[in-house]
Design a protein around this motif. Structure first.
Motif, mmCIF file in Angstrom:
data_model
loop_
_atom_site.group_PDB
_atom_site.id
_atom_site.type_symbol
_atom_site.label_atom_id
_atom_site.label_comp_id
_atom_site.label_asym_id
_atom_site.label_seq_id
_atom_site.Cartn_x
_atom_site.Cartn_y
_atom_site.Cartn_z
ATOM 1 N N GLU A 129 -0.901 9.382 1.377
ATOM 2 C CA GLU A 129 -0.786 7.946 1.116
ATOM 3 C C GLU A 129 -2.134 7.347 0.701
ATOM 4 N N ILE A 130 -3.207 7.789 1.318
ATOM 5 C CA ILE A 130 -4.538 7.289 0.947
ATOM 6 C C ILE A 130 -4.877 7.729 -0.475
ATOM 7 N N ASP A 131 -4.567 8.969 -0.827
ATOM 8 C CA ASP A 131 -4.808 9.449 -2.197
ATOM 9 C C ASP A 131 -4.000 8.625 -3.209
ATOM 10 N N LEU A 132 -2.750 8.365 -2.889
ATOM 11 C CA LEU A 132 -1.903 7.562 -3.775
ATOM 12 C C LEU A 132 -2.458 6.142 -3.918
ATOM 13 N N TYR A 133 -2.897 5.579 -2.822
ATOM 14 C CA TYR A 133 -3.483 4.232 -2.845
ATOM 15 C C TYR A 133 -4.739 4.210 -3.727
ATOM 16 N N ARG A 134 -5.621 5.185 -3.517
ATOM 17 C CA ARG A 134 -6.862 5.255 -4.301
ATOM 18 C C ARG A 134 -6.559 5.425 -5.792
ATOM 19 N N ASN A 135 -5.641 6.327 -6.117
ATOM 20 C CA ASN A 135 -5.291 6.561 -7.518
ATOM 21 C C ASN A 135 -4.678 5.324 -8.148
ATOM 22 N N SER A 136 -3.837 4.621 -7.400
ATOM 23 C CA SER A 136 -3.220 3.394 -7.920
ATOM 24 C C SER A 136 -4.286 2.341 -8.198
ATOM 25 N N ARG A 137 -5.231 2.193 -7.288
ATOM 26 C CA ARG A 137 -6.325 1.228 -7.477
ATOM 27 C C ARG A 137 -7.182 1.615 -8.689
ATOM 28 N N LEU A 138 -7.450 2.897 -8.828
ATOM 29 C CA LEU A 138 -8.274 3.378 -9.940
ATOM 30 C C LEU A 138 -7.588 3.123 -11.278
ATOM 31 N N VAL A 139 -6.313 3.465 -11.375
ATOM 32 C CA VAL A 139 -5.565 3.256 -12.613
ATOM 33 C C VAL A 139 -5.522 1.768 -12.957
ATOM 34 N N ASP A 140 -5.271 0.939 -11.956
ATOM 35 C CA ASP A 140 -5.210 -0.497 -12.206
ATOM 36 C C ASP A 140 -6.566 -1.037 -12.649
ATOM 37 N N ALA A 141 -7.626 -0.551 -12.040
ATOM 38 C CA ALA A 141 -8.967 -1.026 -12.412
ATOM 39 C C ALA A 141 -9.344 -0.592 -13.825
ATOM 40 N N MET A 142 -8.980 0.631 -14.176
ATOM 41 C CA MET A 142 -9.370 1.153 -15.482
ATOM 42 C C MET A 142 -8.510 0.596 -16.619
ATOM 43 N N TYR A 143 -7.225 0.461 -16.378
ATOM 44 C CA TYR A 143 -6.316 0.108 -17.461
ATOM 45 C C TYR A 143 -5.700 -1.281 -17.318
ATOM 46 N N GLN A 144 -6.099 -1.991 -16.287
ATOM 47 C CA GLN A 144 -5.596 -3.339 -16.024
ATOM 48 C C GLN A 144 -4.082 -3.391 -16.207
ATOM 49 N N THR A 145 -3.420 -2.615 -15.389
ATOM 50 C CA THR A 145 -1.971 -2.483 -15.497
ATOM 51 C C THR A 145 -1.225 -3.716 -15.005
ATOM 52 N N GLY A 146 -1.921 -4.579 -14.290
ATOM 53 C CA GLY A 146 -1.257 -5.761 -13.753
ATOM 54 C C GLY A 146 -0.365 -5.416 -12.575
ATOM 55 N N MET A 147 -0.735 -4.349 -11.869
ATOM 56 C CA MET A 147 0.020 -3.910 -10.708
ATOM 57 C C MET A 147 0.175 -5.076 -9.725
ATOM 58 N N SER A 148 1.281 -5.149 -9.071
ATOM 59 C CA SER A 148 1.546 -6.221 -8.118
ATOM 60 C C SER A 148 0.522 -6.193 -6.985
ATOM 61 N N GLU A 149 -0.279 -7.238 -6.907
ATOM 62 C CA GLU A 149 -1.287 -7.325 -5.852
ATOM 63 C C GLU A 149 -0.607 -7.418 -4.481
ATOM 64 N N ARG A 150 0.543 -8.059 -4.451
ATOM 65 C CA ARG A 150 1.280 -8.180 -3.188
ATOM 66 C C ARG A 150 1.694 -6.802 -2.670
ATOM 67 N N LYS A 151 2.203 -5.954 -3.573
ATOM 68 C CA LYS A 151 2.622 -4.610 -3.171
ATOM 69 C C LYS A 151 1.431 -3.778 -2.719
ATOM 70 N N MET A 152 0.312 -3.921 -3.433
ATOM 71 C CA MET A 152 -0.879 -3.171 -3.045
ATOM 72 C C MET A 152 -1.407 -3.650 -1.693
ATOM 73 N N THR A 153 -1.328 -4.942 -1.434
ATOM 74 C CA THR A 153 -1.775 -5.476 -0.148
ATOM 75 C C THR A 153 -0.890 -4.942 0.982
#
Length: 165
Positions: free
Chosen positions: A90-114
């Protein structure tokens, strides 16, 4: 009133009684007396509850004892390997999701990430409660904290200069 009765029975039979929510645990230095087990089984329905037979477990002295998801050893408490493996995943998935969002500005739901972040924090806190000095847990916590700050360490693909030939 059930707790009171079970504590009295346990004291008389020199058995340790603990309860977490609806999980009742009885332990002693030897096998539990058969008459004690019968008295406990009789007391539970007498107070309006029922025994969930799927949750009843009997351990011998040499068995690995798991109570409410925690391994109970003479040397202390620990968590099953599966718990730590899942937490790392889960930590790896969280880190990868944050990295992808930071690099590509995917507009991932901040609420879901929180919510995901809060879930991991809860699991880490639980693990620290059980194993406060665990080195592997400290490494996982460091990995997670690095994941929180990952956005400040990355550059958006929109900011990368392109050289036209």
């Amino acid at each position: 009133s059930l707790d009171h009765e079970l504590m009295q029975l346990s004291t008389i039979c020199e058995v340790t009684y603990t309860r977490y929510a609806d999980d009742l645990s009885f332990s002693g230095s030897s096998d539990l007396p058969t008459d004690f087990v019968k008295m406990v089984r009789d007391a539970i329905p007498h107070h309006g509850f029922r025994v969930n037979e799927d949750k009843v477990k009997h351990y011998q002295a040499s068995d690995i004892k798991i109570v409410t998801g925690i391994i109970v050893n003479p040397s202390g408490l620990s968590l099953p390997v599966e718990y730590m493996t899942q937490l790392r995943t889960e930590i790896d998935l969280y880190r990868n999701s944050r990295l992808v969002d930071a690099m590509y500005q995917t507009g991932m739901s901040e609420r879901k990430m929180t919510l995901f972040e809060q879930e991991i924090i809860g699991k880490l806190n639980f693990a620290y409660m059980v194993m406060p000095d665990d080195a592997e847990l400290n490494k996982l916590n460091d990995l997670f904290e690095d994941g929180i700050d990952i956005e400040s360490m990355t550059q958006s693909w929109l900011e990368i200069p392109y050289n036209m030939l």
